[in-house]
Motif scaffolding. Structure first.
Motif: not given
Length: 607
Positions: A417-436
């Protein structure tokens, strides 16, 4: 608000059928008014059905309250006042019978009259009504109170004033309100505003009243001794003007009501065990079962009472502020609902004894039905189909975990669901496309131990999907200020519900309140569908239409995913109290332990 669909306690009660869309057919002023049909109680009723007219007077009740206070005025936005003062210290023109969904009877007013379509309502004051200083309650006091509350009072009073076309004195003791919209419920709601003494406020700024000003009111109790943040004591007025009217007979029996304030629920409970306070409500079934076994309970000095009711559950849990960009996307809100492992949390904190709230109007006929919307409910929702969130029409239910701490399936769904909103797990941290990173704050008032415990378990679960959340605990004054300003990401939230939802639903969920500071629409929802369903509630011409509108509104609210509902703390009221405090056990109102029950109809048995 609506007729009693749920119980026929008196044969005279009207259910559905002849809904009075034209308001009242009365030829003369009456002693009371019902939303539909006639009020249950006749003009010569002895007392409210759940009051004991033969109850003795005397004794004292000492309650424990969490937090603090810095004001004695509960009618304004500024400051934090004990909420009980609104009901114990102030009176209104009409009073409510909590054994009916929505009927009012004369209190300061001896009679009520309405226009053919309830386009106006007129009240006639009782000649004996007076304030605690012995001065009479006048039409001028009434008119000043309505205008002042409607323009300078708490935001909850402002909306009604905007629906008043005119207010005029029609006699020495009568006042008429004419409305600017077709809304039959207004004739009842307007009878429930607190009345103040105009002369006391001359030359003063009503919005900025402080602890220095003890209100002069007409109620059975007056404020006595108090110390800001520690306690406030109310004394029964021996010269109270209304002690012999039927609406008051058997109520307000205790000589003293004292509110003691504590920093947290642990200190409050210990104060009860030590005898500092003599009554306590317990919302945790497991604690009620296992921790109320101290000597005073075992020897009978303390009694454990359980009081049932027939009102809806309302909603309790953690609300997400959709004014914040991170919670504006429903996929994010749905993800957090999936990450909240209710079954494990409930088992940990309550032994699994308290079921989850699954509807804003659960425990009643008003709640949404399982499965797809059908019939009239579907007809109401279909015009908004393009804007409704998934589940409103198809059917919505909360996710259920396997009860284990890991909650793997629901956490996996949360990540999707978070991915549907543009948030993915990156290096263990949930981030958006801008890395926030996705982070948020759970704002809680100090002393709320159970909410803190739930939040901490929730936070540990969120860490597993790369989301960082933190609990911020603040004192009551700061909490009120921040929630009034909608300055929070997520916070605990409670809205009760009656058997007769109506205009107040706009205050809770209406789009207009989303941008009004101090409003009760904490989630910030703006839903044309919700507003339309509330209008349908108010305009219902039959029992079926009313139920359909309530169930449709419930679907909009639940599928909106604004809340993370928790367990139903109020399915039954658990009150422990000294044996001398008692209540009318054989004539409980349908609302149970609700407003104006504890301590209003309790009395003291003993020396």
């Amino acid at each position: 608000m609506c007729v009693n669909f749920f119980r026929n306690r008196v044969a005279k009660i009207v259910v559905a059928g002849a809904i009075l869309s034209a308001g009242s057919l009365w030829a003369d002023p009456q002693h009371g008014i019902a939303m539909y049909g006639d009020p249950q109680l006749p003009p010569d009723f002895v007392s409210l059905p759940y009051a004991n007219p033969d109850a003795p007077t005397g004794g004292r009740i000492v309650t424990g309250e969490l937090g603090s206070y810095d004001s004695l005025n509960p009618l304004i936005l500024k400051g934090s006042a004990p909420w009980q003062l609104r009901f114990l210290v102030y009176e209104s023109l009409m009073g409510r019978n909590y054994d009916e969904p929505f009927s009012l009877y004369g209190l300061l007013a001896e009679s009520i009259d309405v226009g053919p379509n309830r386009e106006w309502v007129e009240f006639t004051l009782r000649p004996e009504a007076e304030f605690s200083d012995g001065s009479p309650v006048t039409v001028e006091d009434v008119m000043w109170s309505y205008e002042t509350l409607g323009t300078k009072g708490h935001p909850r009073y402002l909306g009604l004033w905007g629906k008043v076309e005119s207010m005029e004195k029609t006699g020495d003791r009568s006042v008429r309100f004419t409305f600017n919209e077709d809304n039959p419920e207004l004739a009842l709601i307007i009878g429930m505003r607190p009345i103040l003494k105009k002369a006391q406020w001359e030359g003063l700024d009503f919005k900025n009243s402080s602890l220095d000003l003890v209100p002069i009111t007409s109620a059975p109790y007056v404020i006595g001794d108090y110390e800001a943040g520690r306690y406030v004591e109310l004394n029964r007025n021996p010269d109270y003007w209304g002690k012999d009217i039927n609406f008051r007979r058997g109520t307000n029996n205790l000589d003293t009501i004292r509110l003691e304030f504590f920093a947290d629920d642990t200190a409050l409970f210990e104060a009860f065990k030590a005898g500092i306070i003599n009554t306590i409500r317990e919302t945790n079934a497991e604690k009620w079962k296992t921790q109320y076994d101290f000597p005073a309970v075992r020897n009978g000095d303390i009694v454990k009472s359980e009081i049932a009711h027939q009102r809806p559950t309302g909603i309790t849990g953690f609300v997400m502020n959709t004014r914040r960009a991170k919670f504006a996307d429903w996929h994010v809100r749905d993800a957090l609902i999936h990450a909240f492992n209710f079954e494990y949390i409930n088992d940990t904190l309550t032994g699994g004894a308290q079921p989850r709230i699954t509807s804003y109007y659960g425990n009643s006929l008003l709640g949404m039905r399982e499965g797809p919307a059908e019939g009239r409910v579907r007809e109401l929702l279909t015009p908004f189909a393009d804007d409704l969130l998934p589940g409103a029409l198809e059917g919505y239910s909360l996710p259920v975990s396997d009860g284990s701490p890991r909650n793997r399936e629901n956490l996996a769904k949360a990540i999707d669901l978070m991915a549907e909103a543009g948030w993915t797990v990156q290096d263990g941290v949930m981030k958006n496309a801008a890395g926030a990173p996705f982070t948020f704050e759970i704002l809680l008032e100090q002393g709320q131990g159970e909410n803190i415990a739930m939040a901490e378990i929730f936070i540990r679960a969120l860490e597993r999907i790369g989301i960082t959340a933190q609990v911020t605990m603040i004192d009551p004054a700061q909490y009120k200020e921040r929630t009034n300003e909608f300055d929070f990401d997520m916070t605990n939230f409670r809205r009760g519900s009656s058997l007769s939802p109506g205009n107040e639903q706009f205050l809770y969920w209406g789009a207009e309140g989303a941008d009004q500071k101090g409003s009760r629409n904490w989630m910030g929802m703006k839903s044309a569908a919700a507003d339309a369903m509330i209008h349908a509630l108010l305009g219902a011409q039959s029992r079926d239409d009313f139920l359909a509108a309530a169930r449709a509104l419930d679907r909009v609210l639940m599928s909106g995913r604004y809340m993370i509902p928790v367990h139903d703390k109020y399915a039954v009221s658990r009150i422990a109290h000294v044996k001398e405090l008692t209540y009318p056990k054989d004539s409980l109102p349908i609302y149970g332990d609700y407003l104006e029950f504890h301590p209003d109809v309790w009395w003291w048995e003993g020396e």
